[in-house]
Design an enzyme around this catalytic site. Structure first.
Site, PDB file in Angstrom:
ATOM      1  N   ASP A  67     126.711  13.875  14.620  1.00  0.00           N
ATOM      2  CA  ASP A  67     125.318  14.604  14.821  1.00  0.00           C
ATOM      3  C   ASP A  67     124.411  13.578  14.895  1.00  0.00           C
ATOM      4  OD1 ASP A  67     125.650  13.499  12.086  1.00  0.00           O
ATOM      5  OD2 ASP A  67     126.151  15.513  11.406  1.00  0.00           O
ATOM      6  N   ASP A 136     125.408  22.173  -0.152  1.00  0.00           N
ATOM      7  CA  ASP A 136     125.377  23.461   0.192  1.00  0.00           C
ATOM      8  C   ASP A 136     126.340  24.173   1.114  1.00  0.00           C
ATOM      9  OD1 ASP A 136     124.254  22.085   2.213  1.00  0.00           O
ATOM     10  OD2 ASP A 136     122.429  23.129   2.395  1.00  0.00           O
ATOM     11  N   HIS A 138     127.236  22.685   4.042  1.00  0.00           N
ATOM     12  CA  HIS A 138     127.249  22.315   5.406  1.00  0.00           C
ATOM     13  C   HIS A 138     127.815  21.423   5.805  1.00  0.00           C
ATOM     14  CE1 HIS A 138     124.084  19.156   4.232  1.00  0.00           C
ATOM     15  NE2 HIS A 138     124.963  18.623   5.061  1.00  0.00           N
ATOM     16  N   GLU A 143     123.515  24.028   8.698  1.00  0.00           N
ATOM     17  CA  GLU A 143     123.141  24.398   7.556  1.00  0.00           C
ATOM     18  C   GLU A 143     123.495  25.908   7.163  1.00  0.00           C
ATOM     19  OE1 GLU A 143     121.759  21.993   5.617  1.00  0.00           O
ATOM     20  OE2 GLU A 143     120.173  21.162   6.229  1.00  0.00           O
TER      21      GLU A 143
END
Length: 278
Positions: A67, A136, A138, A143
């Site tokens: 990324d 979370d 990801h 996300e």
């Protein structure tokens, strides 16, 4: 999904690095997908040490970026291209020709995303993708509630993720870009082998959801349950919420000798069963 619980992050880093070295013995020009952040650093340090000591020849390895931030100028010290040059390419003695990544400064970002998908395919696909996991759930910058079939694309970061990454920008969340290019969950799942690293108590809940929870877009990492060749490497703190931790330890302790290369060799690598001798 194989779960390996290690005492600490450095032990996990050595374990993964030694596995990558075995993969490269089988395929010297392997395409390694790499992640940024603090979690994979022990892997990169251990790989660099193996290279210096002659324990691994990574001279033909290729590196694929997971990324990248959108909006940071070329050469910005916190662009992931710059980070990977410092943490992976330079320590391993690899040049720019070994690197594949999306163009996050392109005028047409959707076209740049498609071009990166084509580049990965043209390179033969990722042999081993190294991942961390967000608090979370990801993976990459996919996300929560990302499509589990998604491809490389532009994503908007949650405020939680921007806050987590502010430490790399002097603690100023306002300096953290709001948008990124990331490989999609579907793109990640096309890697031949996925290695997920998790360290520290802050990753325990997310790791438990990814490994033992239901398949759900709410926890993008749970999509790895669909992959035929995943190795999860977690330290004791990150594994603390796993209800099946004792079972995972039992499985690893009883691993057959003929599977010695299985965790980090090609998923279709031939093997020979042990033959009893008298």
């Amino acid at each position: 999904m194989e779960v390996v619980i290690v005492p600490d992050a450095e032990t996990g880093g050595r374990f993964v690095a030694e596995g990558i070295a075995r993969l490269v013995e089988l395929k010297p020009d392997a395409l390694l997908g790499v992640a940024t952040g603090s979690t994979p650093l022990p892997v990169y340090r251990a790989l660099a040490a193996l290279t210096r000591e002659g324990g691994a020849d990574l001279s033909r390895v290729r590196i694929a970026q997971l990324d990248e931030y959108v909006g940071l100028p070329a050469g910005h010290p916190q662009s992931y291209r710059s980070v990977l040059e410092r943490e992976v390419l330079e320590p391993l003695g690899l040049g720019a020709e070994a690197f594949l990544g999306p163009d996050s400064t392109a005028a047409d970002l959707p076209a740049a995303c498609r071009a990166y998908e084509h580049a990965l395919a043209a390179a033969g696909g990722v042999d081993l993708q190294l991942l961390g996991i967000g608090g979370d759930g990801h993976i990459g910058f996919n996300e929560p509630c990302s499509s589990l079939a998604s491809r490389t694309r532009i994503k908007t970061l949650t405020e939680r993720t921007r806050g987590d990454n502010a430490r790399f920008f002097g603690g100023d969340v306002g300096q953290v870009p709001r948008h990124v290019i990331t490989q999609g969950v579907g793109t990640i799942l096309e890697a031949r082998h996925v290695v997920l690293l998790a360290t520290g108590p802050g990753k325990a809940e997310a790791l438990a959801a990814a490994v033992e929870g239901p398949l759900a877009a709410r926890c993008p990492a749970s999509a790895l349950q669909l992959h035929p060749h995943v190795t999860v490497v977690a330290d004791e703190a990150a594994a603390s919420r796993l209800e099946l931790a004792d079972y995972f330890r039992h499985v690893l302790a009883g691993k057959p000798a003929w599977q010695a290369l299985r965790p980090f060799g090609p998923s279709d690598a031939p093997h020979a069963p042990r033959v009893a001798t008298g």
